[in-house]
Design an enzyme around this catalytic site. Structure first.
Site, mmCIF file in Angstrom:
data_model
loop_
_atom_site.group_PDB
_atom_site.id
_atom_site.type_symbol
_atom_site.label_atom_id
_atom_site.label_comp_id
_atom_site.label_asym_id
_atom_site.label_seq_id
_atom_site.Cartn_x
_atom_site.Cartn_y
_atom_site.Cartn_z
ATOM 1 N N ARG A 292 0.811 -1.214 0.000
ATOM 2 C CA ARG A 292 0.000 0.000 0.000
ATOM 3 C C ARG A 292 0.853 1.277 0.000
ATOM 4 O O ARG A 292 0.547 2.229 -0.707
ATOM 5 C CB ARG A 292 -0.892 -0.017 1.243
ATOM 6 C CG ARG A 292 -1.956 1.035 1.256
ATOM 7 C CD ARG A 292 -2.636 1.098 2.634
ATOM 8 N NE ARG A 292 -2.941 -0.208 3.162
ATOM 9 C CZ ARG A 292 -4.153 -0.776 3.113
ATOM 10 N NH1 ARG A 292 -5.152 -0.146 2.550
ATOM 11 N NH2 ARG A 292 -4.338 -1.965 3.660
ATOM 12 N N ARG A 334 -13.572 -1.483 -0.863
ATOM 13 C CA ARG A 334 -12.999 -1.218 0.457
ATOM 14 C C ARG A 334 -13.940 -0.479 1.418
ATOM 15 O O ARG A 334 -13.962 -0.793 2.609
ATOM 16 C CB ARG A 334 -11.663 -0.475 0.323
ATOM 17 C CG ARG A 334 -10.610 -1.278 -0.452
ATOM 18 C CD ARG A 334 -9.212 -0.693 -0.331
ATOM 19 N NE ARG A 334 -8.691 -0.824 0.999
ATOM 20 C CZ ARG A 334 -8.650 0.142 1.886
ATOM 21 N NH1 ARG A 334 -9.075 1.343 1.564
ATOM 22 N NH2 ARG A 334 -8.181 -0.076 3.086
ATOM 23 N N CYS A 365 -26.519 -2.613 -7.213
ATOM 24 C CA CYS A 365 -27.785 -2.861 -6.526
ATOM 25 C C CYS A 365 -27.525 -3.129 -5.055
ATOM 26 O O CYS A 365 -27.780 -4.227 -4.542
ATOM 27 C CB CYS A 365 -28.510 -4.032 -7.154
ATOM 28 S SG CYS A 365 -29.150 -3.562 -8.731
ATOM 29 N N GLU A 366 -26.938 -2.189 -4.396
ATOM 30 C CA GLU A 366 -26.567 -2.259 -2.987
ATOM 31 C C GLU A 366 -26.421 -0.812 -2.550
ATOM 32 O O GLU A 366 -26.252 0.074 -3.383
ATOM 33 C CB GLU A 366 -25.169 -2.873 -2.810
ATOM 34 C CG GLU A 366 -24.995 -4.218 -3.371
ATOM 35 C CD GLU A 366 -24.762 -5.267 -2.325
ATOM 36 O OE1 GLU A 366 -24.649 -4.925 -1.137
ATOM 37 O OE2 GLU A 366 -24.698 -6.441 -2.725
ATOM 38 N N TYR A 393 -5.228 -2.207 -3.504
ATOM 39 C CA TYR A 393 -6.405 -3.017 -3.154
ATOM 40 C C TYR A 393 -7.709 -2.487 -3.756
ATOM 41 O O TYR A 393 -8.762 -2.560 -3.133
ATOM 42 C CB TYR A 393 -6.517 -3.167 -1.624
ATOM 43 C CG TYR A 393 -5.241 -3.687 -0.994
ATOM 44 C CD1 TYR A 393 -4.829 -5.000 -1.208
ATOM 45 C CD2 TYR A 393 -4.417 -2.868 -0.221
ATOM 46 C CE1 TYR A 393 -3.650 -5.476 -0.658
ATOM 47 C CE2 TYR A 393 -3.241 -3.336 0.337
ATOM 48 C CZ TYR A 393 -2.862 -4.637 0.109
ATOM 49 O OH TYR A 393 -1.689 -5.107 0.648
HETATM 50 N N1 LLP Z 1 3.115 -9.101 3.313
HETATM 51 C C1 LLP Z 1 2.125 -9.906 3.714
HETATM 52 C C2 LLP Z 1 2.438 -11.253 4.144
HETATM 53 C C3 LLP Z 1 0.803 -9.459 3.699
HETATM 54 O O1 LLP Z 1 -0.168 -10.262 4.112
HETATM 55 C C4 LLP Z 1 0.519 -8.143 3.252
HETATM 56 C C5 LLP Z 1 -0.855 -7.660 3.178
HETATM 57 C C6 LLP Z 1 1.583 -7.343 2.819
HETATM 58 C C7 LLP Z 1 2.875 -7.859 2.881
HETATM 59 C C8 LLP Z 1 1.384 -5.944 2.289
HETATM 60 O O2 LLP Z 1 0.847 -5.111 3.233
HETATM 61 P P1 LLP Z 1 0.684 -3.543 2.950
HETATM 62 O O3 LLP Z 1 2.052 -2.916 2.924
HETATM 63 O O4 LLP Z 1 0.004 -3.382 1.647
HETATM 64 O O5 LLP Z 1 -0.132 -3.067 4.081
HETATM 65 N N2 LLP Z 1 -7.288 -5.768 1.268
HETATM 66 C C9 LLP Z 1 -6.909 -5.040 2.448
HETATM 67 C C10 LLP Z 1 -5.455 -5.222 2.794
HETATM 68 C C11 LLP Z 1 -5.070 -6.648 3.015
HETATM 69 C C12 LLP Z 1 -3.602 -6.783 3.274
HETATM 70 C C13 LLP Z 1 -3.214 -8.193 3.280
HETATM 71 N N3 LLP Z 1 -1.822 -8.420 3.457
HETATM 72 C C14 LLP Z 1 -7.250 -3.565 2.258
HETATM 73 O O6 LLP Z 1 -7.792 -3.219 1.218
HETATM 74 O O7 LLP Z 1 -7.007 -2.767 3.137
#
Ligand code: LLP
Length: 460
Positions: A292, A334, A365-366, A393
């Site tokens: 992210r 999200r 439709c939500e 995401y």
């Molecule tokens: N490494 C692992 C093992 C992870 O599970 C994740 C994210 C990352 C790295 C990367 O994390 P970041 O730097 O992006 O925070 N769909 C959700 C986020 C799920 C994150 C899952 N794992 C959202 O939209 O907020």
């Protein structure tokens, strides 16, 4: 708030990467994901520089789950990043972009034999083991392939960070990894060390995502170093790599204040160095997997505004104005999943003051509200709305709900706009859809056919 290369141009339009967003909307249609290449590269560089200045032995893997396309693979590779993939499709995408397999980490809490076989046969750099079943599966696949596989053992440090409950993963009660407290993690490490097919490289954790403070990560670093000490005491083996996952948050709205890359690097490496010294451990390679924080703020979604309606409500101010756009939860789930908040700019009147409180509604439709009660300039049907910080995401979690076509992705840089993912066509929606032969001859149920096949009596 203007992010990356976003600016307001002389026409009063929002510009990204030197491209007028109203032109992008015209040229590529809406909804449209726009990615700011210069901002992605700048993030990669400053993340890397921040950590290199504090702790030179480090490796950074971009977490592909945030947004993975083959062009993105090329960019992060050029910026010297490795790649973290979470499943077969991400691995396939990376390999098909020519991403070097040795620079890829494979993750997953329930890896299939197909995933493990592809990873072993292509010699991916590291496989991050999550459970005992996987240790056995990987051993037998490695044995068949005559390959010794580098592995990390994913552990749960037992930390509950301040973030949405669905994106916390480091607490003891989680589906991910081996628990340190109940001894499972040490047992897993022992099994890996004893397995001739596996090469124990180190340990991994990921405490959570969209972290706006450093405390949880700092605590995790301490617990992980302590666990490295435990491993050495019990096995005599020193973990050479410490992977602390990703998690650093981004600005979705103006009031979000994530730590800067430099503040984050200093907090983490400060704790790392002091814990390593306390336990008299040699310095491991620090591995990270930011997703992210690299891509989130570099993405903007452009929508066309359609219906606008004002309805009476009980609370102040007595009415609410819904501004409906031509996308919604299928391109950005999200808000629904995590109560995520966003900010938007009226792209064709970006120079006008944001004085009108409106609610941005999707067209599913939500009740797919993208943003509740937000300030934008006075909107009109046909205007282009730019929702910011949609790089992470969004595209990667997009769906075809209500048979929406997934939007295109455009990469902009210095006035050039390249389509990196084409918009899905209506035909794409039925490409894998099959009608069994027995249903092909259109038949009506007897009652219906009787009713419709009889000519209507003519009444005089
Ligand atoms: N490494 C692992 C093992 C992870 O599970 C994740 C994210 C990352 C790295 C990367 O994390 P970041 O730097 O992006 O925070 N769909 C959700 C986020 C799920 C994150 C899952 N794992 C959202 O939209 O907020």
């Amino acid at each position: 708030m203007l992010l990356g290369t976003q600016r307001v141009n002389s026409y009063g339009h929002l510009e990204i990467g030197g491209c007028d967003t109203t032109w992008l909307a015209d040229e590529f249609g809406t909804p449209l994901y726009v990615l700011d290449e210069a901002a992605i590269r700048a993030n990669c560089r400053s993340y890397r520089t921040a950590f290199e200045s504090c702790y030179p032995q480090n490796r950074i893997c971009y977490a592909g789950k945030a947004l993975l396309t083959r062009a993105i693979c090329k960019i992060v590779q050029e910026e010297g990043f490795n790649l973290d993939v979470a499943a077969l499709g991400e691995l396939y995408t990376a390999l098909s972009a020519g991403f070097p397999a040795r620079s890829i980490n494979l993750h997953g809490n329930n890896k299939s034999s197909e995933e493990l076989e592809l990873a072993v046969s292509k010699r991916v750099g590291h496989i991050v083991l999550d459970n005992f079943l996987e240790i056995e599966m990987l051993r037998s696949i490695a044995r068949k392939g005559y390959r010794r596989v580098n592995v990390l053992v994913r552990v749960t440090p037992g930390i509950d960070p301040h973030t949405h409950k669905l994106i916390r993963t480091g607490q003891a009660d989680t589906k991910f990894g081996f628990n340190i407290r109940d001894g499972a993690a040490l047992t897993a490490v022992r099994q890996v060390i004893a397995a001739p097919e596996l090469h124990f490289k180190g340990i991994h954790c990921h405490v959570g995502s969209q972290l706006l403070e450093t405390d949880a990560q700092v605590q995790a670093v301490h617990i992980m170093v302590k666990f490295m000490h435990t491993i050495r005491q019990h096995t005599g083996v020193t973990a050479g790599e410490l992977n602390i996952g990703g998690g650093l948050g981004v600005r979705y709205i103006e009031s979000h204040r994530p730590p800067s890359f430099q503040e984050y690097a200093e907090a983490i490496t400060g704790e790392l160095i002091s814990a390593l010294n306390r336990y008299k451990l040699p310095y491991p390679i620090l591995v990270q997997e930011p997703g992210r924080s690299i891509i989130g703020e570099t993405g903007t979604t452009l929508y066309t505004i359609g219906a606008i309606k004002t309805v009476p409500i009980k609370s102040k101010p007595g009415h609410r104005t819904y501004v409906a756009v031509d996308g919604g939860m299928s391109d950005n789930p999200r808000p629904q999943l995590y109560d995520a908040v966003y900010q938007a700019i009226l792209a064709d009147y970006a120079d006008r003051p944001a004085e009108r409180i409106v609610t941005i509604a999707g067209k599913h439709c939500e009740t797919d509200i993208l943003i509740w009660d937000t300030l934008i300039a006075e909107p009109h049907t046909g205007d282009i709305l730019a929702v910011q910080t949609t790089g992470a995401y969004n595209f990667s979690m997009a769906s075809n709900y209500n048979k929406f076509q997934r939007p295109a992705v455009v990469l902009v840089n210095e006035g050039q706009a390249d389509l990196i993912v084409a918009r899905e066509s209506l035909r794409d929606l039925i490409r894998n859809d099959r009608i069994p032969d027995r249903l092909k001859a259109t038949r009506r149920t007897p009652a219906i056919s009787a009713r419709y096949s009889q000519p209507e009596p003519i009444r005089s």
